[in-house]
Design a protein around this motif. Structure first.
Motif, mmCIF file in Angstrom:
data_model
loop_
_atom_site.group_PDB
_atom_site.id
_atom_site.type_symbol
_atom_site.label_atom_id
_atom_site.label_comp_id
_atom_site.label_asym_id
_atom_site.label_seq_id
_atom_site.Cartn_x
_atom_site.Cartn_y
_atom_site.Cartn_z
ATOM 1 N N GLY A 177 -4.019 -3.388 1.164
ATOM 2 C CA GLY A 177 -4.900 -2.925 0.021
ATOM 3 C C GLY A 177 -4.475 -1.321 -0.045
ATOM 4 O O GLY A 177 -3.477 -1.256 0.304
ATOM 5 N N SER A 178 -5.585 -0.895 -0.368
ATOM 6 C CA SER A 178 -4.949 0.728 -0.847
ATOM 7 C C SER A 178 -5.248 1.583 0.389
ATOM 8 O O SER A 178 -5.833 1.005 1.555
ATOM 9 C CB SER A 178 -6.435 1.267 -2.091
ATOM 10 N N TYR A 179 -5.087 2.775 0.511
ATOM 11 C CA TYR A 179 -4.773 3.068 1.696
ATOM 12 C C TYR A 179 -5.518 4.870 1.443
ATOM 13 O O TYR A 179 -4.813 5.058 0.066
ATOM 14 C CB TYR A 179 -2.966 3.427 2.114
ATOM 15 N N PHE A 180 -5.243 5.656 3.052
ATOM 16 C CA PHE A 180 -5.622 7.034 2.174
ATOM 17 C C PHE A 180 -4.988 7.816 2.547
ATOM 18 O O PHE A 180 -4.428 7.872 3.501
ATOM 19 C CB PHE A 180 -7.020 7.264 2.894
ATOM 20 N N MET A 181 -4.313 8.965 1.678
ATOM 21 C CA MET A 181 -3.619 9.591 2.417
ATOM 22 C C MET A 181 -3.602 10.931 2.525
ATOM 23 O O MET A 181 -4.585 11.263 1.448
ATOM 24 C CB MET A 181 -2.125 10.108 0.813
ATOM 25 N N GLY A 182 -3.031 11.479 3.765
ATOM 26 C CA GLY A 182 -4.270 12.887 3.863
ATOM 27 C C GLY A 182 -2.746 13.963 3.510
ATOM 28 O O GLY A 182 -3.006 15.072 4.031
ATOM 29 N N VAL B 206 -6.313 0.624 10.776
ATOM 30 C CA VAL B 206 -6.511 1.987 10.919
ATOM 31 C C VAL B 206 -6.797 3.524 9.777
ATOM 32 O O VAL B 206 -5.648 2.278 8.507
ATOM 33 C CB VAL B 206 -5.116 2.928 11.808
ATOM 34 N N SER B 207 -6.570 4.101 9.809
ATOM 35 C CA SER B 207 -6.585 5.105 8.791
ATOM 36 C C SER B 207 -5.408 5.619 8.706
ATOM 37 O O SER B 207 -5.279 6.650 9.519
ATOM 38 C CB SER B 207 -7.321 5.924 8.046
ATOM 39 N N ILE B 208 -4.653 5.477 7.263
ATOM 40 C CA ILE B 208 -2.982 6.056 7.593
ATOM 41 C C ILE B 208 -2.802 7.224 6.055
ATOM 42 O O ILE B 208 -3.693 6.941 5.861
ATOM 43 C CB ILE B 208 -1.668 5.388 7.883
ATOM 44 N N GLY B 209 -2.158 8.499 6.495
ATOM 45 C CA GLY B 209 -2.027 9.167 5.430
ATOM 46 C C GLY B 209 -0.416 9.575 5.829
ATOM 47 O O GLY B 209 0.314 10.059 7.027
ATOM 48 N N MET B 210 0.173 10.341 4.575
ATOM 49 C CA MET B 210 1.121 11.316 4.596
ATOM 50 C C MET B 210 0.822 13.022 4.892
ATOM 51 O O MET B 210 -0.267 13.121 3.510
ATOM 52 C CB MET B 210 2.339 11.304 3.514
ATOM 53 N N LYS B 211 0.628 13.545 6.026
ATOM 54 C CA LYS B 211 0.534 14.654 5.596
ATOM 55 C C LYS B 211 2.061 15.822 6.480
ATOM 56 O O LYS B 211 2.519 15.557 7.419
ATOM 57 C CB LYS B 211 -0.461 14.982 6.764
ATOM 58 N N ALA C 120 -7.481 8.148 10.974
ATOM 59 C CA ALA C 120 -8.445 7.526 12.437
ATOM 60 C C ALA C 120 -8.686 6.274 12.440
ATOM 61 O O ALA C 120 -8.103 5.698 11.610
ATOM 62 C CB ALA C 120 -9.901 8.368 11.648
ATOM 63 N N PRO C 121 -8.404 5.715 13.825
ATOM 64 C CA PRO C 121 -8.902 4.434 14.223
ATOM 65 C C PRO C 121 -9.801 3.955 14.090
ATOM 66 O O PRO C 121 -11.135 4.809 13.920
ATOM 67 C CB PRO C 121 -7.971 4.140 14.977
ATOM 68 N N ILE C 122 -10.573 2.897 13.608
ATOM 69 C CA ILE C 122 -11.828 2.494 12.568
ATOM 70 C C ILE C 122 -12.130 2.435 13.751
ATOM 71 O O ILE C 122 -11.689 1.017 14.856
ATOM 72 C CB ILE C 122 -11.346 0.976 11.526
ATOM 73 N N ASN C 123 -13.104 2.142 14.421
ATOM 74 C CA ASN C 123 -13.942 1.957 15.476
ATOM 75 C C ASN C 123 -13.972 0.372 15.767
ATOM 76 O O ASN C 123 -14.180 -0.765 14.865
ATOM 77 C CB ASN C 123 -15.882 2.369 15.656
ATOM 78 N N LEU D 158 -22.650 14.597 14.064
ATOM 79 C CA LEU D 158 -21.261 14.351 14.632
ATOM 80 C C LEU D 158 -20.044 14.573 13.229
ATOM 81 O O LEU D 158 -20.447 13.427 12.906
ATOM 82 C CB LEU D 158 -21.417 13.639 15.346
ATOM 83 N N VAL D 159 -19.059 15.537 13.570
ATOM 84 C CA VAL D 159 -18.215 15.204 12.625
ATOM 85 C C VAL D 159 -17.219 16.146 13.023
ATOM 86 O O VAL D 159 -16.981 16.561 14.122
ATOM 87 C CB VAL D 159 -18.210 16.264 11.114
ATOM 88 N N ASN D 160 -15.582 15.694 12.675
ATOM 89 C CA ASN D 160 -14.665 16.112 12.769
ATOM 90 C C ASN D 160 -13.193 16.097 12.016
ATOM 91 O O ASN D 160 -13.365 15.328 10.986
ATOM 92 C CB ASN D 160 -14.111 15.133 14.276
ATOM 93 N N GLY D 161 -12.318 15.952 12.296
ATOM 94 C CA GLY D 161 -11.173 16.111 11.450
ATOM 95 C C GLY D 161 -10.711 14.810 10.945
ATOM 96 O O GLY D 161 -10.125 14.741 9.654
ATOM 97 N N GLY D 162 -10.957 13.445 11.088
ATOM 98 C CA GLY D 162 -11.241 12.243 11.320
ATOM 99 C C GLY D 162 -12.360 12.590 10.078
ATOM 100 O O GLY D 162 -12.717 11.112 9.796
ATOM 101 N N SER D 163 -13.100 13.157 9.583
ATOM 102 C CA SER D 163 -14.310 12.798 9.141
ATOM 103 C C SER D 163 -13.897 13.251 7.135
ATOM 104 O O SER D 163 -13.559 14.116 7.194
ATOM 105 C CB SER D 163 -14.950 13.595 9.116
#
Length: 449
Positions: free
Chosen positions: A19-24, A108-113, A121-124, A290-295
């Motif tokens: 489906g849709s994807y999250f582009m970083g 897994v959440s992927i993107g172009m960076k 981020a991988p999903i738990n 709690l947060v990090n760069g994948g939040s």
């Protein structure tokens, strides 16, 4: 025909391998273009039609006009910003499935960076997570195909496949001296959005993996079941986002007044304020987030809003920085356009677009080494020391046992209780350990009020 009446507002929908994807990546407009005149618009439309006609009649191979237009639309929307896209029949169908919490893929959440295919981020609990993928990993190859110059669509297609089949990703990871190969077995992904555990019997740990349509209900259920909770720890690390209404609803559980988040766009229709309500709000229980760069996205709304309301202490690392709102507008019956229509703003008026949420207390991921000083005598080592009650009950067992054990009713076997976070697990995760210590301090502070 585009049906605006059926639009669905999202705040950075969950990025997955279907489906849709999250582009970083972020689009920054240097100069705001002036609006085209009616004449200029007509000339632009004519130019597109003329070029399409030339391709249809003179290109070396025969082309499918529908596919050609679809590709043109994808290129058009992808060049607006990192999150706008044209969704064909399959992509639109997958989007509808994934927001319900079940879909096929790696998880897994992927993107172009910076031009590289990157793991957001991988999903738990998904195959990607179990295989060891980490946020920030750069994907060099998918099986034997190099990702250099590959677009997101192509990479998604290569990583999809029949459940049970394998795919090998070659990745570059920070601090590793050479590329790593990670083999992942594809599966049907069933996302458990909220993971509930207890710490020391009176702290409620809620790990929210993504913001699908069940998050608020699951959190409310967990809070009711743990009615002796003295403090709440929200773990939003590696949460790539999800549904905006769930993010707003989660904050509303802990805030009874004020604007949680507002969005502002070019059209006044998109200027919306989402306000807290007093109904069923818990405005007193201490909270640490709690947060990090994948939040990202919806996670940043929650952490940023609770921070602005001074309702929670934010711990961890700076978040991703995705602060725009997309609207999914169906085109006909089975296609859609996902278009960025607004930016969202936190209660203080700040935006997190390309900025992220900065934690109140920065703690980097790591392991805490706990070593007792061998030179220090303990009371229990003294000859004829007083035996405490716990020692009597356990008949000499170590009261600081790191595993919490329970007896199975069926086979009387001893096993670890997965519903409880142990001391060992805390020391394996420096961020979690720091968050727990801060939460305990908040509870003590609140007692004096």
């Amino acid at each position: 025909m585009i049906q605006k009446s059926k639009k669905v507002i999202t705040a950075g929908l969950l990025a997955t391998l279907v489906g849709s994807y999250f582009m970083g990546v972020f689009a920054h407009a240097e100069i705001t273009p002036k609006q085209s005149s009616a004449k200029e618009k007509l000339e632009a439309y004519l130019k597109f039609t003329q070029i399409l006609n030339v391709i249809e009649t003179q290109y070396v191979d025969e082309v499918n006009t529908t596919e050609l237009v679809d590709k043109a639309l994808k290129g058009l929307l992808n060049n607006l910003d990192a999150h706008s896209t044209f969704m064909d029949t399959k992509a639109y169908k997958d989007l509808s499935v994934q927001t319900k919490g079940e879909f096929g893929g790696l998880g897994v959440s992927i993107g172009m960076k910076d031009g590289a295919l990157t793991v957001i981020a991988p999903i738990n609990g998904t195959p990607a997570d179990k295989a060891g993928l980490k946020a920030g990993d750069i994907i060099l190859k998918i099986d034997d195909k190099a990702t250099i110059g590959m677009d997101i669509d192509e990479s998604v297609k290569l990583m999809r496949g029949k459940p049970g089949s394998d795919v090998t990703l070659t990745i570059i990871r920070q601090k590793e001296t050479k590329p790593l190969e990670i083999k992942i077995t594809r599966d049907i992904i069933k996302i458990q959005s909220v993971y509930v555990k207890s710490i020391d019997n009176n702290l409620l740990y809620l790990h929210i993996a993504s913001f699908d349509q069940k998050v608020v209900d699951d959190v409310q259920k967990a809070i009711k079941e743990h009615n002796n909770t003295k403090g709440i720890l929200l773990d939003l690390r590696n949460n790539p986002g999800g549904l905006l209404d769930q993010a707003v609803g989660l904050v509303d559980l802990f805030v009874d007044n004020g604007i949680i988040v507002s969005q502002k766009g070019r059209s006044s229709i998109e200027n919306i304020e989402y306000k807290a309500t007093k109904q069923d709000s818990d405005a007193k229980t201490p909270i640490v987030v709690l947060v990090n760069g994948g939040s990202a996205s919806a996670s940043e709304i929650v952490s940023g809003a609770l921070q602005d309301f001074k309702r929670a202490i934010i711990v961890g690392e700076k978040t991703f920085g995705k602060g725009s709102v997309q609207v999914v507008m169906p085109v006909g019956m089975d296609e859609a356009v996902k278009l960025t229509v607004a930016r969202y703003y936190l209660p203080s008026g700040r935006t997190i677009q390309a900025e992220g949420v900065t934690p109140d207390i920065t703690v980097h991921l790591g392991k805490i080494e706990y070593i007792e000083d061998p030179m220090l005598l303990k009371e229990k080592e003294l000859k004829k020391h007083l035996t405490n009650e716990l020692e009597k009950i356990n008949n000499g067992n170590n009261k600081n046992n790191k595993k919490v054990l329970t007896k199975s009713k069926e086979n009387n076997e001893t096993k670890a209780d997965d519903s409880i976070i142990t001391d060992t697990q805390l020391y394996e995760d420096a961020q979690l350990k720091s968050a727990v210590d801060i939460l305990k301090a908040l509870i003590i502070t609140n007692k004096g009020k």
